[in-house]
Every structure is written in C-alpha cells, then in structure tokens.
Design an enzyme around this catalytic site. Sequence first.
Site, PDB file in Angstrom:
ATOM      1  N   HIS A   1       0.847  -1.191   0.000  1.00 17.51           N
ATOM      2  CA  HIS A   1       0.000   0.000   0.000  1.00 17.51           C
ATOM      3  C   HIS A   1       0.880   1.237   0.000  1.00 17.51           C
ATOM      4  O   HIS A   1       1.828   1.345   0.786  1.00 17.51           O
ATOM      5  CB  HIS A   1      -0.907   0.025   1.238  1.00 17.51           C
ATOM      6  CG  HIS A   1      -1.642   1.323   1.408  1.00 17.51           C
ATOM      7  ND1 HIS A   1      -1.461   2.143   2.504  1.00 17.51           N
ATOM      8  CD2 HIS A   1      -2.528   1.969   0.609  1.00 17.51           C
ATOM      9  CE1 HIS A   1      -2.227   3.220   2.376  1.00 17.51           C
ATOM     10  NE2 HIS A   1      -2.879   3.146   1.237  1.00 17.51           N
ATOM     11  N   SER A   2       0.615   2.188  -0.903  1.00 15.95           N
ATOM     12  CA  SER A   2       1.275   3.483  -0.912  1.00 15.95           C
ATOM     13  C   SER A   2       2.798   3.316  -0.983  1.00 15.95           C
ATOM     14  O   SER A   2       3.300   2.739  -1.944  1.00 15.95           O
ATOM     15  CB  SER A   2       0.832   4.279   0.324  1.00 15.95           C
ATOM     16  OG  SER A   2       1.162   5.631   0.234  1.00 15.95           O
ATOM     17  N   MET A   3       3.554   3.774   0.012  1.00 15.46           N
ATOM     18  CA  MET A   3       4.997   3.603  -0.022  1.00 15.46           C
ATOM     19  C   MET A   3       5.377   2.133  -0.110  1.00 15.46           C
ATOM     20  O   MET A   3       6.350   1.762  -0.767  1.00 15.46           O
ATOM     21  CB  MET A   3       5.653   4.238   1.206  1.00 15.46           C
ATOM     22  CG  MET A   3       7.172   4.195   1.183  1.00 15.46           C
ATOM     23  SD  MET A   3       7.941   4.810   2.698  1.00 15.46           S
ATOM     24  CE  MET A   3       7.675   3.405   3.799  1.00 15.46           C
TER      25      MET A   3
ATOM     26  N   ALA B   1       3.788  -0.085  -1.724  1.00 15.49           N
ATOM     27  CA  ALA B   1       3.628  -0.461  -3.127  1.00 15.49           C
ATOM     28  C   ALA B   1       4.847  -0.025  -3.935  1.00 15.49           C
ATOM     29  O   ALA B   1       5.315  -0.753  -4.821  1.00 15.49           O
ATOM     30  CB  ALA B   1       2.358   0.165  -3.687  1.00 15.49           C
TER      31      ALA B   1
END
Length: 287
Positions: free
Chosen positions: A101-103, A105
């Site tokens: 998720h987010s960072m 990812a």
Amino acid sequence: MSLVPEEIRLRLPHIELAAQVYGPTDGIPVIALHGWLDNAATFARLAPKLRGLRIVAVDLAGHGHSAHRPPGAGYALWDYVHDVLLVAEQLDWPRFSLLGHSMGAIVSVLLAATFPERVQRLALIDGLVPPTIEADAAVATLAEALRGRLTLAAKRKPLYPSLERAAQVRQRGVGQVSFEAARLLAQRGLMPVEGGLTWRTDSRLTLATPMRLTMAHVQAFVTALSCPTRLVLAEQGLLAPREGLAELLRQTPITVECLPGGHHLHLDDEQGAQLVADCFNPFLSAP
C-alpha cells in the site's frame, strides 16, 4: 483466515523488524508492506479476507514495533528493498508475492523490477511510483533535506492524552482515514511516555527525501516489471490525480481496478476491504 494475527520478530543482520502473520503455514507466501508513517495494522481488515495465503505484514524499519535505523542512517526506498529481501531469506521463501500500500507499493515495485526471479505476483493499493524530480531540482532538494536534518534534534514529538485523541489527529493526516482506521493504526503506532502517548515512529521519517528519482528512472523500473501485477486505484486516493500516470500505465501490462474510497480504502471500513479482497483473491491465488 484468523482475525487475530501472530506477532513475530525478524532478526536481520543489521536491524530487528516486527511483523504480523495471517493465514495457514502452508499458504501461498506473501509479504505485505504498509505506507509511509503507517504500520502493519494497515492490513488488519484486508488480510483476514484474503484466502489461502500466508501473509507476513511487516512493520518497516522506523515504523510500528520495528527498530529504528542507527544514528547517521537514513530511510531510502532502496534500503527498504534490501530489508524485504532479507526478510524473505529469514522466512526461507525463495519466491513470494508482494502486497503493498502506498509507499509499500513503491518498495514492492522496486524489488519486483530488480529481482524478478524472486517475486511471483505484485498486488498494489493506491501506490506505484514515488514522486519524481528532474535533475535541475536536485540541488535544492538535497539542501532542504540537509537543513531538516540539522534542525531535527530541536523538535519534539507530539504528546496525546489518549489513544482516541491521537486517532483524531491521525484521521486528518496524510491520506485522510476513517476514525476506526486511524484507531487501528494508532493502537500499533503509539507508545507510552511521561505525560501521555506519542508515536513510536522514527522522527527522521518526517524529513524531506534527499534524492528523488527522475521520471526516466521511474519508467525504467516500471517497464522492467515482468511478474503479473494488479493495481487498485482509489477514486479519491492520492495516486489517481498524478500527472503522467495514465501514460506510464499504458507502457506496461499492469491491470488496473478503480474502486470507490480514499487512499486507505482497504482499511477505512469492512466494505472497502472486501472490495479490495475481491480484486486480489483470484489474483494472488492464481498458479
């Protein structure tokens, strides 16, 4: 899958990390990576909805219950890539999938592009590549980051009288979240100190990044991906408005699912978590 994860410690050669483990011991191996200033609890709603997987949700260095890097060290994205490779070595997983998720990812993309022989599948939530700069902005970017380091010692972490108050503040932070989501993150992210509670997170994580990748760098990593990759975009998330994203995705075989919700759609409520799980269950369990 059990709602209550197993807590483990991962003793790497250079740092000790904490992790939460979901699923059967013989499940398909998946390493889950959270976003910036979050922790492994970001997967508390989603992981129990993913079937047949052995999910190790790591507190990245400096976050949650993991150790901080030593004085003088930093938190570059590629250092996280190194950490995750060592986590896989400790778990004795020669091949594994990544859920980010987010960072998390972004770290997943860098790892999968660099070590394609290790990564089976890539499941991404509202994250793909880091913010970029071009070369002419590098000098100012480095100067800003170093000035921040010089003044960091004079700063103090915020103090909260209760978990609920900390959750209210986190609710309004980067990538705004529901109160229940903020509360889950705060439960794992807080520690008691004299006078109340404060974040366990390493203060160095709030500093500006000294060096950023250029768009050419980013394109090289994304186009190097060879494993099946699925990206869930949140309609009100942080990634959807990114300039150049559509063009970047057109250069890759990444499949994209756009779902209603914000940046933490997998954590904000059970409905959002189920929608994300419905996207990833057939994908992550495919041979």
